[in-house]
Design an enzyme around this catalytic site. Structure first.
Site, PDB file in Angstrom:
ATOM      1  N   GLU A 126       0.852  -1.189   0.000  1.00  0.00           N
ATOM      2  CA  GLU A 126       0.000   0.000   0.000  1.00  0.00           C
ATOM      3  C   GLU A 126       0.885   1.235   0.000  1.00  0.00           C
ATOM      4  O   GLU A 126       1.754   1.392   0.865  1.00  0.00           O
ATOM      5  CB  GLU A 126      -0.948   0.035   1.201  1.00  0.00           C
ATOM      6  CG  GLU A 126      -1.862   1.253   1.145  1.00  0.00           C
ATOM      7  CD  GLU A 126      -3.074   1.168   2.051  1.00  0.00           C
ATOM      8  OE1 GLU A 126      -3.775   2.208   2.196  1.00  0.00           O
ATOM      9  OE2 GLU A 126      -3.350   0.085   2.613  1.00  0.00           O
ATOM     10  N   GLU A 174       4.491   5.020   4.037  1.00  0.00           N
ATOM     11  CA  GLU A 174       3.860   6.287   4.400  1.00  0.00           C
ATOM     12  C   GLU A 174       4.948   7.252   4.880  1.00  0.00           C
ATOM     13  O   GLU A 174       5.724   6.901   5.773  1.00  0.00           O
ATOM     14  CB  GLU A 174       2.830   6.055   5.513  1.00  0.00           C
ATOM     15  CG  GLU A 174       2.261   7.303   6.148  1.00  0.00           C
ATOM     16  CD  GLU A 174       1.507   8.175   5.169  1.00  0.00           C
ATOM     17  OE1 GLU A 174       1.771   9.397   5.166  1.00  0.00           O
ATOM     18  OE2 GLU A 174       0.676   7.638   4.402  1.00  0.00           O
ATOM     19  N   ASP A 234       9.472   7.079   0.894  1.00  0.00           N
ATOM     20  CA  ASP A 234       9.018   6.946  -0.477  1.00  0.00           C
ATOM     21  C   ASP A 234       8.746   5.482  -0.807  1.00  0.00           C
ATOM     22  O   ASP A 234       9.642   4.637  -0.710  1.00  0.00           O
ATOM     23  CB  ASP A 234      10.099   7.524  -1.403  1.00  0.00           C
ATOM     24  CG  ASP A 234       9.682   7.577  -2.869  1.00  0.00           C
ATOM     25  OD1 ASP A 234       8.682   6.924  -3.239  1.00  0.00           O
ATOM     26  OD2 ASP A 234      10.359   8.265  -3.641  1.00  0.00           O
ATOM     27  N   ASP A 266      -1.982  12.315  -2.778  1.00  0.00           N
ATOM     28  CA  ASP A 266      -1.919  13.766  -2.920  1.00  0.00           C
ATOM     29  C   ASP A 266      -2.203  14.111  -4.380  1.00  0.00           C
ATOM     30  O   ASP A 266      -1.502  13.648  -5.276  1.00  0.00           O
ATOM     31  CB  ASP A 266      -0.531  14.262  -2.530  1.00  0.00           C
ATOM     32  CG  ASP A 266      -0.448  15.779  -2.430  1.00  0.00           C
ATOM     33  OD1 ASP A 266      -1.213  16.463  -3.150  1.00  0.00           O
ATOM     34  OD2 ASP A 266       0.376  16.284  -1.658  1.00  0.00           O
ATOM     35  N   LYS A 317      -2.240  21.698  -8.884  1.00  0.00           N
ATOM     36  CA  LYS A 317      -1.755  22.683  -9.840  1.00  0.00           C
ATOM     37  C   LYS A 317      -1.087  22.005 -11.026  1.00  0.00           C
ATOM     38  O   LYS A 317      -0.314  21.057 -10.862  1.00  0.00           O
ATOM     39  CB  LYS A 317      -0.779  23.641  -9.163  1.00  0.00           C
ATOM     40  CG  LYS A 317      -1.424  24.496  -8.066  1.00  0.00           C
ATOM     41  CD  LYS A 317      -0.429  25.454  -7.447  1.00  0.00           C
ATOM     42  CE  LYS A 317      -1.100  26.291  -6.358  1.00  0.00           C
ATOM     43  NZ  LYS A 317      -0.136  27.235  -5.705  1.00  0.00           N
ATOM     44  N   ASP A 367     -11.055  10.955  -4.396  1.00  0.00           N
ATOM     45  CA  ASP A 367     -12.268  11.767  -4.372  1.00  0.00           C
ATOM     46  C   ASP A 367     -12.018  13.116  -5.045  1.00  0.00           C
ATOM     47  O   ASP A 367     -12.854  14.007  -4.959  1.00  0.00           O
ATOM     48  CB  ASP A 367     -12.742  11.998  -2.931  1.00  0.00           C
ATOM     49  CG  ASP A 367     -11.759  12.833  -2.126  1.00  0.00           C
ATOM     50  OD1 ASP A 367     -12.181  13.818  -1.494  1.00  0.00           O
ATOM     51  OD2 ASP A 367     -10.565  12.501  -2.138  1.00  0.00           O
ATOM     52  N   ARG A 421     -10.909   6.551   7.215  1.00  0.00           N
ATOM     53  CA  ARG A 421     -11.481   7.771   7.776  1.00  0.00           C
ATOM     54  C   ARG A 421     -11.419   8.907   6.766  1.00  0.00           C
ATOM     55  O   ARG A 421     -12.309   9.756   6.742  1.00  0.00           O
ATOM     56  CB  ARG A 421     -10.756   8.159   9.059  1.00  0.00           C
ATOM     57  CG  ARG A 421      -9.310   8.619   8.878  1.00  0.00           C
ATOM     58  CD  ARG A 421      -8.653   8.975  10.192  1.00  0.00           C
ATOM     59  NE  ARG A 421      -8.449   7.793  11.021  1.00  0.00           N
ATOM     60  CZ  ARG A 421      -7.881   7.835  12.224  1.00  0.00           C
ATOM     61  NH1 ARG A 421      -7.491   8.982  12.733  1.00  0.00           N
ATOM     62  NH2 ARG A 421      -7.709   6.720  12.911  1.00  0.00           N
ATOM     63  N   TYR A 422     -10.413   8.913   5.906  1.00  0.00           N
ATOM     64  CA  TYR A 422     -10.331   9.950   4.881  1.00  0.00           C
ATOM     65  C   TYR A 422     -11.512   9.827   3.919  1.00  0.00           C
ATOM     66  O   TYR A 422     -12.123  10.822   3.527  1.00  0.00           O
ATOM     67  CB  TYR A 422      -9.017   9.827   4.113  1.00  0.00           C
ATOM     68  CG  TYR A 422      -8.818  10.936   3.106  1.00  0.00           C
ATOM     69  CD1 TYR A 422      -8.106  12.086   3.445  1.00  0.00           C
ATOM     70  CD2 TYR A 422      -9.356  10.850   1.825  1.00  0.00           C
ATOM     71  CE1 TYR A 422      -7.943  13.123   2.539  1.00  0.00           C
ATOM     72  CE2 TYR A 422      -9.199  11.874   0.911  1.00  0.00           C
ATOM     73  CZ  TYR A 422      -8.484  12.998   1.273  1.00  0.00           C
ATOM     74  OH  TYR A 422      -8.341  14.021   0.375  1.00  0.00           O
ATOM     75  N   GLU A 423     -11.848   8.606   3.564  1.00  0.00           N
ATOM     76  CA  GLU A 423     -12.972   8.384   2.656  1.00  0.00           C
ATOM     77  C   GLU A 423     -14.284   8.807   3.301  1.00  0.00           C
ATOM     78  O   GLU A 423     -15.128   9.454   2.656  1.00  0.00           O
ATOM     79  CB  GLU A 423     -13.018   6.904   2.272  1.00  0.00           C
ATOM     80  CG  GLU A 423     -14.113   6.548   1.290  1.00  0.00           C
ATOM     81  CD  GLU A 423     -14.132   5.069   0.990  1.00  0.00           C
ATOM     82  OE1 GLU A 423     -15.177   4.588   0.512  1.00  0.00           O
ATOM     83  OE2 GLU A 423     -13.116   4.394   1.235  1.00  0.00           O
TER      84      GLU A 423
END
Length: 226
Positions: free
Chosen positions: A57, A82, A109, A131, A135, A167, A206-208
């Site tokens: 992941e 992460e 990374d 992320d 831009k 999202d 939780r982000y979702e």
């Protein structure tokens, strides 16, 4: 397809809020026992002491999805990558609370780890809510670019799966454009419902949940390595 000019992902702060005493103890005592070795080739035997299926992941956030997948398939080895310390602490808490023995962590990374694995060694790679680098001038920093995808494709087994969740509408459209230009992945969606509905074996994060509370649509992409 590999582009040598592809920019490695650049991260901001590696730590957010100050760690509490218990969290600091997790990092000091537990993380060293679960960390991916910093140098040398990697495989299941080196990481888990035996040959077993491997999944990675990329950017696991607070670790809910990573822990959920690891708990559901204890015979598989999971490598979570992460860059942010607070996310690593979250994952350590899940690993401790669920008594998981099939997870290894890398704070940094993900590509540095993936590149050290044998070719055609991964059953799945997850990239959930990366992320978006919204831009246009930062587009080369997105993980969904041909350079990183070349590496992921090389490390996935034929028939292995790459999962992407986002999202962000711009990232969604960008990802579809990039993947439509590749012939080494087959998109599994046949109807809109196939990428608008979270699969049953895709633990919610939780982000979702936060994205949905904010009224955002979430897209779920599944690609099979040809």
């Amino acid at each position: 397809m590999n582009d040598p000019t592809t920019i490695r992902r650049l991260y901001g702060r590696r730590q957010g809020h100050k760690l509490r005493q218990g969290q600091a103890a997790l990092v000091e005592e537990m993380l060293p026992t679960l960390s991916v070795p910093e140098e040398g080739p990697l495989d299941a035997v080196r990481l888990f002491g035996e040959d077993r299926p491997l999944q990675v992941e990329i950017g696991f956030g607070a670790g809910e999805h990573l822990a959920g997948q690891a708990e559901a398939t204890p015979g598989t080895g999971f490598i979570g990558c992460e860059p942010f310390l607070n996310g690593v602490v979250g994952a350590l808490g899940h690993i401790r609370d669920r008594d998981l023995t099939n997870v290894r962590l890398h704070m940094g990374d993900a590509l540095e780890v993936i590149e050290r694995l044998p070719d055609a060694s991964l059953e799945r790679v997850y990239l959930l809510h990366p992320d978006p680098w919204p831009k246009a001038r930062h587009a080369k920093r997105r993980m969904m670019n041909h350079g990183p995808l070349d590496t992921i494709a090389r490390k996935l087994k034929p028939g292995g799966e790459f999962r992407l969740g986002t999202d962000d509408p711009t990232y969604c459209h960008w990802s579809m454009m990039i993947m439509n230009g590749r012939d080494d992945f087959e998109w599994q969606a046949r109807t809109p419902a196939d990428f608008l509905t979270r699969p049953a074996d895709w633990p919610e994060t939780r982000y979702e949940r936060k994205a949905r509370r904010q009224g955002h649509e979430v897209w779920y992409f599944r690609y099979i390595r040809r």
